[in-house]
Scaffold this motif. Structure first.
Motif, PDB file in Angstrom:
ATOM      1  N   MET A 139       0.848  -1.191   0.000  1.00  0.00           N
ATOM      2  CA  MET A 139       0.000   0.000   0.000  1.00  0.00           C
ATOM      3  C   MET A 139       0.885   1.243   0.000  1.00  0.00           C
ATOM      4  N   SER A 140       0.602   2.171  -0.904  1.00  0.00           N
ATOM      5  CA  SER A 140       1.444   3.356  -1.026  1.00  0.00           C
ATOM      6  C   SER A 140       1.263   4.288   0.162  1.00  0.00           C
ATOM      7  N   THR A 141       2.263   5.120   0.361  1.00  0.00           N
ATOM      8  CA  THR A 141       2.182   6.137   1.408  1.00  0.00           C
ATOM      9  C   THR A 141       1.189   7.213   0.984  1.00  0.00           C
ATOM     10  N   GLN A 142       0.304   7.579   1.919  1.00  0.00           N
ATOM     11  CA  GLN A 142      -0.718   8.592   1.665  1.00  0.00           C
ATOM     12  C   GLN A 142      -0.512   9.737   2.662  1.00  0.00           C
ATOM     13  N   THR A 143      -0.607  10.964   2.180  1.00  0.00           N
ATOM     14  CA  THR A 143      -0.519  12.120   3.077  1.00  0.00           C
ATOM     15  C   THR A 143      -1.816  12.912   2.994  1.00  0.00           C
ATOM     16  N   TYR A 144      -2.203  13.491   4.132  1.00  0.00           N
ATOM     17  CA  TYR A 144      -3.464  14.230   4.233  1.00  0.00           C
ATOM     18  C   TYR A 144      -3.192  15.578   4.900  1.00  0.00           C
ATOM     19  N   ARG A 145      -3.563  16.639   4.207  1.00  0.00           N
ATOM     20  CA  ARG A 145      -3.424  17.978   4.770  1.00  0.00           C
ATOM     21  C   ARG A 145      -4.797  18.459   5.249  1.00  0.00           C
ATOM     22  N   ALA A 146      -4.876  18.837   6.513  1.00  0.00           N
ATOM     23  CA  ALA A 146      -6.114  19.335   7.118  1.00  0.00           C
ATOM     24  C   ALA A 146      -5.775  19.792   8.528  1.00  0.00           C
ATOM     25  N   SER A 147      -6.734  20.378   9.209  1.00  0.00           N
ATOM     26  CA  SER A 147      -6.576  20.572  10.648  1.00  0.00           C
ATOM     27  C   SER A 147      -6.724  19.214  11.317  1.00  0.00           C
ATOM     28  N   LEU A 148      -5.929  18.977  12.355  1.00  0.00           N
ATOM     29  CA  LEU A 148      -5.931  17.690  13.049  1.00  0.00           C
ATOM     30  C   LEU A 148      -6.286  17.905  14.514  1.00  0.00           C
ATOM     31  N   LEU A 149      -7.155  17.046  15.043  1.00  0.00           N
ATOM     32  CA  LEU A 149      -7.583  17.164  16.439  1.00  0.00           C
ATOM     33  C   LEU A 149      -7.731  15.767  17.029  1.00  0.00           C
ATOM     34  N   HIS A 150      -7.032  15.507  18.134  1.00  0.00           N
ATOM     35  CA  HIS A 150      -7.188  14.218  18.818  1.00  0.00           C
ATOM     36  C   HIS A 150      -6.619  14.316  20.226  1.00  0.00           C
ATOM     37  N   PHE A 151      -6.807  13.238  20.981  1.00  0.00           N
ATOM     38  CA  PHE A 151      -6.231  13.106  22.321  1.00  0.00           C
ATOM     39  C   PHE A 151      -5.150  12.034  22.235  1.00  0.00           C
ATOM     40  N   ALA A 152      -3.938  12.406  22.539  1.00  0.00           N
ATOM     41  CA  ALA A 152      -2.811  11.491  22.355  1.00  0.00           C
ATOM     42  C   ALA A 152      -2.679  10.469  23.471  1.00  0.00           C
ATOM     43  N   ALA A 153      -3.349  10.705  24.607  1.00  0.00           N
ATOM     44  CA  ALA A 153      -3.210   9.809  25.755  1.00  0.00           C
ATOM     45  C   ALA A 153      -4.475   9.865  26.597  1.00  0.00           C
ATOM     46  N   ALA A 154      -4.589   8.911  27.514  1.00  0.00           N
ATOM     47  CA  ALA A 154      -5.686   8.945  28.474  1.00  0.00           C
ATOM     48  C   ALA A 154      -5.573  10.197  29.330  1.00  0.00           C
ATOM     49  N   THR A 155      -6.703  10.804  29.650  1.00  0.00           N
ATOM     50  CA  THR A 155      -6.681  12.029  30.449  1.00  0.00           C
ATOM     51  C   THR A 155      -7.976  12.166  31.233  1.00  0.00           C
ATOM     52  N   SER A 156      -7.889  12.779  32.372  1.00  0.00           N
ATOM     53  CA  SER A 156      -9.082  13.157  33.135  1.00  0.00           C
ATOM     54  C   SER A 156      -9.451  14.608  32.876  1.00  0.00           C
ATOM     55  N   SER A 157      -8.671  15.277  32.018  1.00  0.00           N
ATOM     56  CA  SER A 157      -8.921  16.689  31.700  1.00  0.00           C
ATOM     57  C   SER A 157      -8.929  16.903  30.186  1.00  0.00           C
ATOM     58  N   PRO A 158      -9.889  16.292  29.475  1.00  0.00           N
ATOM     59  CA  PRO A 158      -9.908  16.449  28.012  1.00  0.00           C
ATOM     60  C   PRO A 158     -10.124  17.886  27.553  1.00  0.00           C
ATOM     61  N   LYS A 159     -10.690  18.722  28.426  1.00  0.00           N
ATOM     62  CA  LYS A 159     -10.875  20.128  28.082  1.00  0.00           C
ATOM     63  C   LYS A 159      -9.539  20.805  27.804  1.00  0.00           C
ATOM     64  N   LEU A 160      -8.478  20.270  28.399  1.00  0.00           N
ATOM     65  CA  LEU A 160      -7.149  20.874  28.270  1.00  0.00           C
ATOM     66  C   LEU A 160      -6.169  20.003  27.490  1.00  0.00           C
ATOM     67  N   ASP A 161      -6.301  18.684  27.605  1.00  0.00           N
ATOM     68  CA  ASP A 161      -5.253  17.778  27.130  1.00  0.00           C
ATOM     69  C   ASP A 161      -5.525  17.228  25.736  1.00  0.00           C
ATOM     70  N   TYR A 162      -5.785  18.095  24.802  1.00  0.00           N
ATOM     71  CA  TYR A 162      -5.972  17.655  23.427  1.00  0.00           C
ATOM     72  C   TYR A 162      -4.852  18.204  22.550  1.00  0.00           C
ATOM     73  N   VAL A 163      -4.675  17.598  21.398  1.00  0.00           N
ATOM     74  CA  VAL A 163      -3.685  18.047  20.416  1.00  0.00           C
ATOM     75  C   VAL A 163      -4.443  18.633  19.234  1.00  0.00           C
ATOM     76  N   PHE A 164      -4.140  19.866  18.883  1.00  0.00           N
ATOM     77  CA  PHE A 164      -4.760  20.506  17.728  1.00  0.00           C
ATOM     78  C   PHE A 164      -3.667  21.121  16.863  1.00  0.00           C
ATOM     79  N   ILE A 165      -3.670  20.766  15.598  1.00  0.00           N
ATOM     80  CA  ILE A 165      -2.717  21.321  14.634  1.00  0.00           C
ATOM     81  C   ILE A 165      -3.526  21.973  13.525  1.00  0.00           C
TER      82      ILE A 165
END
Length: 441
Positions: free
Chosen positions: A1-27
């Motif tokens: 399977m070929s390498t695919q790249t996607y350009r967009a805004s990215l939003l996710h939680f990289a780890a378990a957290t009790s404070s998702p309001k603060l501990d998210y990753v946004f690019i």
């Protein structure tokens, strides 16, 4: 399977957290790279795109990539009866659910509905579901066979019930144990598929059947368990009549070895304090199903209480008591229930409960629920400005919190631009233009 790249805004939680309001990753201008069905890289677009010259590039600038949604409680045979009028739980089962589920003794029919069911999940951005089949073994085979075609991570199980339902839907303690064991041996950990032992709910299983399923749970400690708990006051009273020797509803499952980490209980609206305590002690979890709780008039789930008791919670549509396959709409209804209970669910907390939080609860966060490197490339591309109104709404407000909250109120399947499972598109709102997909040079 070929390498695919996607350009967009990215939003996710990289780890378990009790404070998702603060501990998210946004690019804001992000780059997601996938290869062989896995996430290979996540980071800033401009700083890293030159490392992937020659890859197939997908430009989704202005759109938002999230991990695929995880729906922790829904019923595949009820797809066709969604939005059936006017009953509370027990009458609704008798008048609508049981007659429809009879059709699933025909495997060809089950396969047909399975295709529609999975298409609807993908159309709404859901890449993993925890699914109740019917009582028929062949219907469960049909569901797994369809899910396997797209390499989907699906958790499902044959419903078991040997009383208080029509004769033509009953199994037995022996057949429930045997059929479930056969399905586990065939499907559990077959590719990305997982199995869940599935007594429908305590009133439809005899003590003998619950004992047989508990034996199975002990034999297969890594298999999931799913059933219903304390959804409706009449249901709870019925359980007390049927199991007078047990302390409460949850104690029925506890007594028969069906309470543990990996056990997911739908609803949990009307729990006693001792039930909250046992859920916490065993690390079992609750599937919060706001649209069905409102539709069937069952009650208002106390999310704040669950958090206080440190009991894991996931969001779920509960189709067909639930009224939509959309996890975004489900989040919107969860917000309304929390408002009526006198508290709030932050939009990032809601997103967490249907992505990383659900994956952590299910022990699958090394595979799904986030965009981390080496996880399976299950993700959804949202188009926040999918109509005139949303274009206006987001003209001046596009923070991550505001995007998720507004979409939980305004979005439907039109907001889903594309859904990817294991790096492959399983739903696209429209064919990609040449500008969106091209080789990086």
């Amino acid at each position: 399977m070929s390498t695919q790249t996607y350009r967009a805004s990215l939003l996710h939680f990289a780890a378990a957290t009790s404070s998702p309001k603060l501990d998210y990753v946004f690019i804001a201008d992000g780059l997601l790279v996938t290869r062989n069905g896995k996430v290979e890289f996540i980071g800033e677009y401009k700083d890293n795109i030159n490392q992937y010259l020659g890859a197939v590039h997908h430009d989704f600038s202005g759109k938002l990539i999230l991990p695929g949604f995880i729906d922790s409680h829904l019923h595949f045979p009820q797809t066709e009866m969604l939005a059936s009028f006017g009953e509370q739980l027990l009458d609704w089962l008798t008048d609508y659910t049981f007659p429809v589920e009879r059709k699933f003794e025909n495997k060809d029919y089950a396969s047909r509905i399975a295709k529609v069911f999975l298409n609807q999940l993908h159309r709404h951005g859901t890449t993993t579901g925890m699914v109740y089949s019917s009582v028929h073994k062949q219907a469960t085979d049909a569901l797994f066979e369809e899910a396997q075609k797209t390499d989907m991570l699906l958790i499902a199980g044959k419903v078991c019930m040997d009383r208080h339902c029509p004769d033509w839907l009953q199994d037995t303690p022996e057949s429930a144990q045997r059929d479930s064991a056969d399905l586990i041996d065939t499907w559990h950990n077959n590719g990305r598929l997982k199995y869940a032992i599935t007594p429908r709910f305590a009133p439809t299983s005899t003590k003998e059947q619950l004992h047989a399923l508990g034996e199975l749970a002990q034999q297969y400690p890594d298999v999931y368990i799913q059933t219903h708990l304390s959804e409706n006051h009449n249901e709870i009273a019925w359980v007390k009549e049927l199991f007078p020797e047990r302390k409460n509803y949850l104690d029925v499952y506890d007594h028969y070895n069906l309470l543990r980490k990996g056990a997911v209980f739908g609803h949990g609206i009307h729990l006693e304090q001792t039930e909250w305590q046992r859920l916490r002690e065993t690390q079992a979890s609750i599937a919060f199903c706001p649209t069905s709780n409102l539709f069937l008039g069952s009650g208002l789930f106390d999310l704040a209480k669950a958090q206080q008791e440190n009991v894991p919670v996931m969001l779920a549509t509960d189709v067909g008591g639930g009224t939509s396959f959309s996890m975004l709409k489900t989040l919107g209804e969860a917000y309304k229930i929390c408002q009526l209970k006198g508290n709030q669910i932050d939009p990032m907390q809601g997103l967490y409960l249907m992505t990383q939080g659900a994956a952590v609860t299910l022990g699958l966060d090394d595979k799904i629920g986030n965009l981390n490197v080496d996880t399976d490339a299950d993700f959804v591309i949202l188009d926040p400005e999918f109509d005139e109104l949303t274009t206006l709404r987001f003209e001046n407000h596009r923070t991550p919190q505001d995007l998720i909250f507004a979409l939980s109120m305004l979005a439907d399947d039109r907001a889903i631009h594309a859904t990817y499972v294991a790096g492959e598109p399983v739903y696209q709102a429209k064919k990609q233009t040449k500008e969106e997909a091209h080789n990086v040079t």
